[in-house]
Design a protein around this motif. Structure first.
Motif, PDB file in Angstrom:
ATOM      1  N   HIS A 114     -19.359 -36.551 -32.153  1.00 60.70           N
ATOM      2  CA  HIS A 114     -20.508 -36.899 -31.309  1.00 60.70           C
ATOM      3  C   HIS A 114     -21.282 -35.659 -30.892  1.00 60.70           C
ATOM      4  N   THR A 115     -20.570 -34.640 -30.417  1.00 59.46           N
ATOM      5  CA  THR A 115     -21.229 -33.400 -29.996  1.00 59.46           C
ATOM      6  C   THR A 115     -21.987 -32.770 -31.155  1.00 59.46           C
ATOM      7  N   ALA A 116     -21.374 -32.777 -32.329  1.00 59.74           N
ATOM      8  CA  ALA A 116     -22.015 -32.192 -33.512  1.00 59.74           C
ATOM      9  C   ALA A 116     -23.303 -32.937 -33.855  1.00 59.74           C
ATOM     10  N   ARG A 117     -23.270 -34.256 -33.799  1.00 57.78           N
ATOM     11  CA  ARG A 117     -24.476 -35.032 -34.102  1.00 57.78           C
ATOM     12  C   ARG A 117     -25.589 -34.716 -33.104  1.00 57.78           C
ATOM     13  N   MET A 118     -25.226 -34.622 -31.829  1.00 60.08           N
ATOM     14  CA  MET A 118     -26.233 -34.353 -30.805  1.00 60.08           C
ATOM     15  C   MET A 118     -26.830 -32.949 -30.939  1.00 60.08           C
ATOM     16  N   LEU A 119     -26.033 -31.990 -31.412  1.00 64.63           N
ATOM     17  CA  LEU A 119     -26.487 -30.605 -31.559  1.00 64.63           C
ATOM     18  C   LEU A 119     -27.028 -30.307 -32.960  1.00 64.63           C
ATOM     19  N   ASP A 120     -26.973 -31.301 -33.846  1.00 68.93           N
ATOM     20  CA  ASP A 120     -27.426 -31.121 -35.234  1.00 68.93           C
ATOM     21  C   ASP A 120     -26.653 -30.020 -35.942  1.00 68.93           C
ATOM     22  N   ARG A 212     -30.550 -33.027 -24.053  1.00 66.67           N
ATOM     23  CA  ARG A 212     -30.590 -32.134 -25.214  1.00 66.67           C
ATOM     24  C   ARG A 212     -31.758 -31.192 -25.005  1.00 66.67           C
ATOM     25  N   SER A 213     -31.485 -29.892 -25.053  1.00 67.36           N
ATOM     26  CA  SER A 213     -32.518 -28.881 -24.819  1.00 67.36           C
ATOM     27  C   SER A 213     -32.763 -28.107 -26.106  1.00 67.36           C
ATOM     28  N   PHE A 214     -34.054 -27.838 -26.384  1.00 68.94           N
ATOM     29  CA  PHE A 214     -34.449 -27.235 -27.652  1.00 68.94           C
ATOM     30  C   PHE A 214     -35.209 -25.924 -27.452  1.00 68.94           C
ATOM     31  N   ALA A 215     -35.120 -25.075 -28.453  1.00 74.70           N
ATOM     32  CA  ALA A 215     -35.929 -23.859 -28.532  1.00 74.70           C
ATOM     33  C   ALA A 215     -36.483 -23.780 -29.951  1.00 74.70           C
ATOM     34  N   LYS A 216     -37.808 -23.820 -30.047  1.00 78.59           N
ATOM     35  CA  LYS A 216     -38.482 -23.769 -31.346  1.00 78.59           C
ATOM     36  C   LYS A 216     -37.957 -24.836 -32.298  1.00 78.59           C
ATOM     37  N   GLY A 217     -37.717 -26.032 -31.762  1.00 74.39           N
ATOM     38  CA  GLY A 217     -37.304 -27.158 -32.595  1.00 74.39           C
ATOM     39  C   GLY A 217     -35.816 -27.251 -32.867  1.00 74.39           C
ATOM     40  N   GLN A 218     -35.030 -26.255 -32.461  1.00 77.72           N
ATOM     41  CA  GLN A 218     -33.593 -26.255 -32.707  1.00 77.72           C
ATOM     42  C   GLN A 218     -32.854 -26.627 -31.431  1.00 77.72           C
ATOM     43  N   CYS A 219     -31.903 -27.562 -31.551  1.00 76.48           N
ATOM     44  CA  CYS A 219     -31.130 -27.982 -30.387  1.00 76.48           C
ATOM     45  C   CYS A 219     -30.169 -26.869 -29.977  1.00 76.48           C
ATOM     46  N   VAL A 220     -30.294 -26.424 -28.736  1.00 78.76           N
ATOM     47  CA  VAL A 220     -29.493 -25.306 -28.231  1.00 78.76           C
ATOM     48  C   VAL A 220     -28.371 -25.795 -27.333  1.00 78.76           C
TER      49      VAL A 220
END
Length: 245
Positions: A114-120, A212-220
Motif C-alpha cells: 500500500h505504501t509503495a503504491r501511494m508513493l509510486d 500525499r505531498s509532491f515536489a515537481k510531480g514526484q510523490c515525496v
C-alpha cells in the motif's frame, strides 16, 4: 432575549444560540464559568431537562466542558484544519500557537504494498518511517506517521525532527520544495495507543487525514495523521457553481 414559543426551532436549540450570543456579548473567555442549569432554567423559564439538553449539546460540540462538582466552563475554540499544503509547524504558528513535537518512532523499513503504491515506488523499497506526536502550546493535538523514500533523503535520520519542521528540513537540507498535494479526511475512532498519546478515552472520535505531498510531480511523502476531533473543525469556502451555456 427570551425563548420564542412561536419559533418552530426546539427550545433547547434556541437556548443554544442564546447562550452562545451571551458568551460573546459578556466577553467570556476560555475556562470562564457559565451560569448553572438552575440559573438558566429560572432565567429562560425552561425545565431543567431542556437546559441540560442544551448544555449536553454544547459540550458535545466542544464549546463548553464540565468539571464534576464545580460547574460548566467555556472550552478552547476548535482549530480549523488547514486545507492547504503547509506543515503542522507553519500552520500552528500562523494561528498564534507554539508548535511542538515528540518523536515516537524513527526507522528505515521496506515499503509495504500500500505504501509503495501511494508513493509510486516498488514494494520493498526502503522508506523513512517517522511517527511523532504534535502539540500546540504543549497540548497534544495529533499523531503523525510519515513515509518518505530513503533514496530521496539520504541521512534524514541524522536530523532532529522534535525541534524542526519536517518540511523545513526537506527544503533546507535536501533542496526538496513541496509544491502540491492531495489529502483525504474522514471520521474515525481513536485506538488505545493513540488515545494514550492524545489524552483521550479509547474510542473517542478523531479525524483521520491521509496526505500525499509532491515536489515537481514526484510523490515525496505519504502521511497518515490522527487529529483530535474535539480540537479541530473543517472549514471550506464554497464558490458559485458554474452554469453551462
Amino acid at each position: 432575549m427570551p425563548i420564542d414559543a412561536s419559533n418552530p426551532l426546539p427550545k433547547y436549540v434556541q437556548l443554544r444560540d442564546l447562550l452562545l450570543d451571551w458568551i460573546t456579548a459578556a466577553g467570556l473567555g476560555v475556562d470562564d464559568m457559565v451560569p448553572s442549569e438552575r440559573e438558566l432554567s429560572t432565567t429562560y423559564g425552561l425545565s431543567r431537562m431542556t437546559v441540560r439538553q442544551t448544555i449536553d449539546l454544547l459540550v458535545a460540540e466542544g464549546r463548553l466542558y464540565r468539571v464534576p462538582g464545580k460547574g460548566t466552563f467555556v472550552a478552547r475554540p476548535k482549530i480549523e484544519m488547514s486545507l492547504v499544503l503547509a506543515s503542522f509547524s507553519e500552520d500552528m504558528r500562523a494561528r498564534g500557537y507554539e508548535p511542538g513535537a515528540r518523536e515516537l518512532i524513527r526507522q528505515v523499513i521496506p515499503a509495504s504494498g500500500h505504501t509503495a503504491r501511494m508513493l509510486d515506488i516498488a514494494p520493498g523499497t526502503l522508506v523513512h518511517h517517522i511517527e511523532r506526536m504534535r502539540t500546540a502550546d504543549d497540548e497534544p493535538m495529533a499523531v503523525e506517521r510519515s513515509n518518505i523514500p530513503a533514496d530521496m533523503v539520504p541521512g534524514l535520520e541524522d536530523y532532529d525532527l522534535a525541534e524542526r519542521s519536517l518540511y523545513e528540513v526537506l527544503e533546507n537540507e535536501f533542496d526538496i520544495l513541496l509544491d502540491s498535494g492531495e489529502q483525504t479526511i474522514e471520521a474515525g475512532i481513536c485506538d488505545s495507543a493513540d488515545s494514550r498519546l492524545l489524552g483521550l478515552p479509547a474510542g473517542s472520535p478523531v479525524l483521520i487525514m491521509q496526505r500525499r505531498s509532491f515536489a515537481k510531480g514526484q510523490c515525496v511523502e505519504l502521511a497518515l495523521s490522527t487529529y483530535r476531533a474535539d480540537r479541530y473543525q473543517l472549514h471550506s469556502r464554497l464558490d458559485p457553481r458554474q452554469h453551462g451555456d
